[in-house]
Design an enzyme around this catalytic site. Structure first.
Site, PDB file in Angstrom:
ATOM      1  N   ASP A 257     -12.952   5.003  18.623  1.00 27.30           N
ATOM      2  CA  ASP A 257     -14.387   5.038  18.314  1.00 27.30           C
ATOM      3  C   ASP A 257     -15.200   4.084  19.188  1.00 27.30           C
ATOM      4  O   ASP A 257     -14.661   3.132  19.746  1.00 27.30           O
ATOM      5  CB  ASP A 257     -14.624   4.617  16.851  1.00 27.30           C
ATOM      6  CG  ASP A 257     -14.144   5.678  15.867  1.00 27.30           C
ATOM      7  OD1 ASP A 257     -13.419   6.587  16.283  1.00 27.30           O
ATOM      8  OD2 ASP A 257     -14.500   5.567  14.681  1.00 27.30           O
ATOM      9  N   HIS A 399     -10.503   1.332  18.305  1.00 28.17           N
ATOM     10  CA  HIS A 399     -11.785   1.247  19.024  1.00 28.17           C
ATOM     11  C   HIS A 399     -11.530   0.987  20.500  1.00 28.17           C
ATOM     12  O   HIS A 399     -10.846   0.019  20.827  1.00 28.17           O
ATOM     13  CB  HIS A 399     -12.642   0.129  18.409  1.00 28.17           C
ATOM     14  CG  HIS A 399     -13.038   0.446  16.997  1.00 28.17           C
ATOM     15  ND1 HIS A 399     -12.201   0.219  15.934  1.00 28.17           N
ATOM     16  CD2 HIS A 399     -14.164   1.004  16.480  1.00 28.17           C
ATOM     17  CE1 HIS A 399     -12.797   0.613  14.817  1.00 28.17           C
ATOM     18  NE2 HIS A 399     -13.992   1.092  15.121  1.00 28.17           N
TER      19      HIS A 399
END
Ligand code: ZN
Length: 431
Positions: A257, A399
């Site tokens: 992400d 991430h």
């Protein structure tokens, strides 16, 4: 007794007259029903490939012909006495059916912004037979010399540049209208009906516009009204792997992400490639312009692209209008950069409610394992979270904006591959 006999006779008489009348009335219909499907079947257009060099007879009386080569593609209009009536480029004639094999088409997405023109022959100079708009799904039958492909959309058959075609990625959706939805062969109300999908049918959508979506269910494929579909929502700490029993390998979906990031994402791509792993990247729209080459690299490596809003806002605090704008702005910049739309959506902070969901027409994917990589920024801990929690069907949250996450990836992939896991995209895990 007599009474009963009488009424029986009476009934039989009435029945006999009725039967006679019905016969007179029904026979032509019966005859029509038996006869018609044959005629219709003969007129159904299909596409075949020529399996060896053969003559296409243009005129049965004069014997005039053109020669077709192996792998030439022909449109078949019908068959009579083992003779096919076919069109090849600008010629129409007859061909012995033993020399042609029916092709089962694959689907492709038209991606140039201006759409593409369909031509009678594989040449820029050939006559145009129609135009297919951008983002439509078409049938693809094979390629022809000079960078051309033979395709079909509705009743348009012909050649388009192969460069105008992309292989679409599926998104999982559900028919959400109480009356179900009619399936058509083109994105238009006037096109042919090919089937019907009742409410709650699970489908895979390969292309969506505001009005029409191309979908496939177990029974039908074609265009349906987009407003009658709802995204597939994946929430909570659950396993989603419908294919688990039949799948030869255990599967895990890694998700990254908040990127694309100018240095970290590239390192992650390199490691994924080394392990032949596919992942899903949830893109923040306002990071795309400065990192457009990174997004292109993600896409070109075959990873799935997800939408993670425009500026990482908490959507449950926004108005419906602003939620929609967060979603569509990101879709649009991704499309402008790589020529396809994101296939899935993930709300920042996993923050979702019914009114947010109403604005999002993509599957909403949360996760089953949060590695907290953004919080502890410790590569060893990230690996430990995976080791402690992973199971078949896990969706793992990471991430691609933290160096420590890139640093942990090689050890994570080493561990998962050693444990026999296959690394797939979220859509694949939902299949
Ligand atoms: Zn995020």
């Amino acid at each position: 007794m007599a009474k009963i006999n009488l009424s029986n006779v009476h009934l039989r008489r009435v029945g006999g007259i009725l039967l006679k009348k019905l016969c007179i009335f029904l026979l032509p219909i019966l005859f029509f029903m038996l006869y018609t499907p044959k005629t219709l079947a003969a007129q159904q257009t299909s596409v075949s490939v020529v399996i060896k060099q053969v003559n296409l007879i243009l005129n049965k009386e004069t014997g005039e012909f053109v020669t077709l080569n192996k792998d030439d593609i022909v449109i078949v209009h019908g068959e009579e006495n083992n003779l096919l009536k076919v069109t090849y480029k600008s010629y129409t004639g007859y061909l012995s059916s033993q020399y042609a094999k029916k092709i089962t088409p694959k689907i492709r997405l038209i991606h140039p912004k201006e759409g593409t023109q369909v031509r009678k022959s594989n040449s820029e100079k050939a006559e145009t037979v129609g135009n297919i708009n951008t983002n439509l799904i078409i049938n693809f039958y094979g390629t022809a010399a000079g960078g051309w492909s033979f395709v079909n959309y509705g009743d348009i058959y012909g050649y388009v540049p192969t460069s105008a075609l992309k292989t679409p990625k599926p998104t999982k959706m559900i028919v959400s209208h109480k009356d179900g939805v009619t399936v058509r062969n083109m994105a238009s109300f006037t096109s042919e009906k090919v089937g019907f999908m009742p409410n709650k049918t699970t489908v895979f959508s390969y292309s969506q516009s505001k009005e029409w979506s191309y979908v496939e269910s177990k029974t039908f494929k074609g265009y349906v009204l987009s407003e009658r579909l709802k995204p597939f929502l994946v929430t909570g700490n659950q396993k989603y792997n419908k294919g688990v029993s039949g799948a030869p390998k255990k599967r895990v979906a890694l998700t990254f992400d908040d990127g694309p990031h100018k240095t970290v994402t590239g390192q992650i791509l390199k490691i994924l490639k080394k392990y032949d792993a596919k992942a899903t990247f949830f893109i923040v729209g306002n990071r795309v312009k400065a990192n457009s080459n990174v997004l292109k690299a993600i896409y070109n490596d075959g990873h799935e692209i997800g939408n993670h809003t425009w500026d990482h806002s908490k959507l449950t605090s926004l108005s419906a209008k602003n939620v929609k704008s967060q979603f569509t702005r990101t879709n649009d910049i991704v499309y402008a950069t790589i020529g396809v739309y994101p296939t899935v959506f993930r709300p920042p902070y996993g923050s979702i409610n019914n009114s947010v969901q109403a604005q999002i027409n993509k599957p909403i994917i949360l996760w089953s394992i949060d590695t907290l990589d953004w919080k502890h920024r410790n590569a060893k801990k990230t690996l430990q979270y995976v080791k402690n929690n992973v199971s078949d069907g896990s969706i793992i949250l990471l991430h691609d904006i933290h160096q420590t996450t890139a640093d942990s990836l090689e050890s994570i992939l080493q561990y998962l591959t050693k444990e026999g896991y296959e690394l797939v995209t979220v859509t694949e895990i939902l299949l």
